[in-house]
Design a protein around this motif. Sequence first.
Motif, PDB file in Angstrom:
ATOM      1  N   SER A 270       8.963 -10.604   1.298  1.00 23.77           N
ATOM      2  CA  SER A 270       8.252  -9.554   1.037  1.00 23.77           C
ATOM      3  C   SER A 270       6.708  -9.748   1.730  1.00 23.77           C
ATOM      4  N   VAL A 271       6.127  -8.774   2.133  1.00 22.41           N
ATOM      5  CA  VAL A 271       4.927  -9.168   2.833  1.00 22.41           C
ATOM      6  C   VAL A 271       3.943  -8.408   2.038  1.00 22.41           C
ATOM      7  N   PRO A 272       2.859  -9.453   1.704  1.00 24.00           N
ATOM      8  CA  PRO A 272       1.783  -8.477   0.618  1.00 24.00           C
ATOM      9  C   PRO A 272       1.009  -7.499   1.571  1.00 24.00           C
ATOM     10  N   GLY A 273       0.656  -6.497   0.953  1.00 21.96           N
ATOM     11  CA  GLY A 273      -0.156  -5.356   1.397  1.00 21.96           C
ATOM     12  C   GLY A 273       0.502  -4.655   2.764  1.00 21.96           C
ATOM     13  N   ARG A 274       1.852  -4.407   2.564  1.00 21.64           N
ATOM     14  CA  ARG A 274       2.504  -3.612   3.820  1.00 21.64           C
ATOM     15  C   ARG A 274       3.676  -3.019   3.046  1.00 21.64           C
ATOM     16  N   LEU A 275       3.243  -1.680   2.803  1.00 20.91           N
ATOM     17  CA  LEU A 275       3.989  -0.799   1.984  1.00 20.91           C
ATOM     18  C   LEU A 275       4.210  -1.456   0.685  1.00 20.91           C
ATOM     19  N   GLN A 276       3.253  -2.035   0.213  1.00 19.64           N
ATOM     20  CA  GLN A 276       3.350  -2.649  -1.210  1.00 19.64           C
ATOM     21  C   GLN A 276       3.560  -1.610  -1.984  1.00 19.64           C
ATOM     22  N   LYS A 277       4.295  -1.650  -3.108  1.00 21.02           N
ATOM     23  CA  LYS A 277       4.708  -0.680  -4.217  1.00 21.02           C
ATOM     24  C   LYS A 277       4.037  -1.074  -5.363  1.00 21.02           C
ATOM     25  N   VAL A 278       3.319  -0.170  -6.078  1.00 19.93           N
ATOM     26  CA  VAL A 278       2.863  -0.774  -7.619  1.00 19.93           C
ATOM     27  C   VAL A 278       3.062   0.841  -8.221  1.00 19.93           C
ATOM     28  N   VAL A 279       3.682   0.378  -9.337  1.00 17.41           N
ATOM     29  CA  VAL A 279       3.830   1.429 -10.642  1.00 17.41           C
ATOM     30  C   VAL A 279       2.753   1.475 -11.335  1.00 17.41           C
ATOM     31  N   PHE A 280       2.082   2.307 -11.728  1.00 12.76           N
ATOM     32  CA  PHE A 280       0.901   2.464 -12.539  1.00 12.76           C
ATOM     33  C   PHE A 280       1.118   3.725 -13.475  1.00 12.76           C
ATOM     34  N   GLY A 281       1.611   3.279 -14.819  1.00 11.63           N
ATOM     35  CA  GLY A 281       2.029   4.451 -15.578  1.00 11.63           C
ATOM     36  C   GLY A 281       3.451   5.190 -15.105  1.00 11.63           C
ATOM     37  N   GLU A 282       2.980   6.382 -15.101  1.00 10.64           N
ATOM     38  CA  GLU A 282       4.123   7.267 -14.472  1.00 10.64           C
ATOM     39  C   GLU A 282       3.891   7.513 -12.880  1.00 10.64           C
ATOM     40  N   ALA A 283       2.777   7.015 -12.193  1.00 14.28           N
ATOM     41  CA  ALA A 283       2.321   7.366 -10.802  1.00 14.28           C
ATOM     42  C   ALA A 283       3.174   5.969 -10.116  1.00 14.28           C
ATOM     43  N   SER A 284       3.602   6.563  -8.763  1.00 14.99           N
ATOM     44  CA  SER A 284       3.871   5.403  -7.668  1.00 14.99           C
ATOM     45  C   SER A 284       2.884   5.489  -6.530  1.00 14.99           C
ATOM     46  N   ILE A 285       2.277   4.163  -6.386  1.00 13.38           N
ATOM     47  CA  ILE A 285       1.364   3.883  -5.533  1.00 13.38           C
ATOM     48  C   ILE A 285       1.589   2.808  -4.530  1.00 13.38           C
ATOM     49  N   TRP A 286       1.974   3.200  -2.980  1.00 12.80           N
ATOM     50  CA  TRP A 286       2.033   2.522  -2.123  1.00 12.80           C
ATOM     51  C   TRP A 286       0.840   1.979  -1.312  1.00 12.80           C
ATOM     52  N   LEU A 287       0.812   0.600  -0.956  1.00 13.80           N
ATOM     53  CA  LEU A 287      -0.489   0.201  -0.398  1.00 13.80           C
ATOM     54  C   LEU A 287      -0.232  -0.365   1.062  1.00 13.80           C
ATOM     55  N   ASP A 288      -1.090  -0.049   2.131  1.00 16.60           N
ATOM     56  CA  ASP A 288      -0.680  -0.662   3.479  1.00 16.60           C
ATOM     57  C   ASP A 288      -2.014  -0.646   4.078  1.00 16.60           C
ATOM     58  N   ALA A 289      -2.323  -1.939   4.562  1.00 16.57           N
ATOM     59  CA  ALA A 289      -3.366  -2.355   5.358  1.00 16.57           C
ATOM     60  C   ALA A 289      -3.614  -1.778   6.647  1.00 16.57           C
ATOM     61  N   ALA A 290      -2.845  -0.590   7.097  1.00 11.57           N
ATOM     62  CA  ALA A 290      -2.855  -0.224   8.190  1.00 11.57           C
ATOM     63  C   ALA A 290      -4.409   0.400   8.529  1.00 11.57           C
ATOM     64  N   HIS A 291      -4.765   0.011   9.920  1.00 11.37           N
ATOM     65  CA  HIS A 291      -6.502   0.426   9.981  1.00 11.37           C
ATOM     66  C   HIS A 291      -6.564   0.776  11.363  1.00 11.37           C
ATOM     67  N   ASN A 292      -5.633   1.228  12.009  1.00  7.94           N
ATOM     68  CA  ASN A 292      -5.980   1.867  13.332  1.00  7.94           C
ATOM     69  C   ASN A 292      -4.626   2.750  13.489  1.00  7.94           C
TER      70      ASN A 292
END
Length: 391
Positions: A270-292
Amino acid sequence: MHLKNRKPDDIASWLEQLGQPSADRDYKPGHQRMHDLLASFNLKRPPFRIRIAGTNGKGSTAFMLANALQSCGLNIGLYTSPHIHRFNERIRINGEPLSDSDLLNIMEELMPVALEIGASYFEVATALALKHFSDSEVDVEILEAGVGARLDATTAVDADMALITPIGLDHQLWLGDRLADIANEKAYVTAGCRFAITAPQTSEVASILINHYQQLQTIEACDFSSMQTIGAHQIQNASLAWEAFQKIVSTGFISPDMLDRAKAAIQETSVPGRLQKVVFGEASIWLDAAHNAHAVGALLPTLSELANPFDGIFIYTREDRDLSDSIDLLRPFTERVIGESGDIFDETYPTIEAALEGRLKVEPQGDYLILGSFITVAAALDWLKDNHSSS
């Protein structure tokens, strides 16, 4: 006052003397300062050292290969950048970040010289990693390049193997505006190595790399049908890590009996910050450090599998970065693109924290994607953690 008498909280104040922890804006090309920093340490060279360069995928490949090697019972030193929350995350042994006490001890020796010679932030970070790995007598070091390779701090020490991830446009201020210029800089990661392996590249980039290293090996995609790390592009990173592992096995350094165990370890990474999924209440949030745009392009084949469409894609970059050239690529996958300011965005908020708060109030059950940098990922994760109790 000596560093050993300082509290761990003082680590950040010392690091700030050399630049911002998550930035590369103090990049100083050249190896002489690194040689000066390391001269008094008498470092022990590990039995095997690996350097990784490229534009995107370096960190993912490094994490995967480290896990594969660690699964064989080896002690693995892993140096990556940037970090998400704490500087210590950049320097790991067997997955464990450098402790505050070890960091303070090394800084006691290193910082006076670093400040005297004007070493850059990344040079200090690299020297800290090499000293920690030497003290711990690791079996393998994996060093992720910061900017380019030719004059990067990580190429100031020799290596046995070079890995090259896909190369695209990035760091043009230092490496040049042409893809050929950037490829030429990164090709130097192969210098002095016994082995060099690359992910598939464009024909222009491939020819430049081969000019630098005629025995360069290009990987083919392997069958990694089940991956802990999300994204079709991660199959390529996993394949590069897998090919590197097999090459190390061929030297006799690792037993062939470990192949199955290592492949499983790559799949489970599992690689932190690479399409990392967080469930926040009923929302699904993906985070990625893509910067270009190169990194965003790698994400596109996967986005429709995550949400169809996203209720919002947030883009918050560093002030010296810009993803405006990626917005048209992302629009087919989202209802709205959200950013700091400007007509190019459908909604604007001054910060990623304000954007999350505002959008989640309007649509608390939505699917969202956050892009921009590790700074953006860190800020978003902090906000989500701090506000989770009320979600």
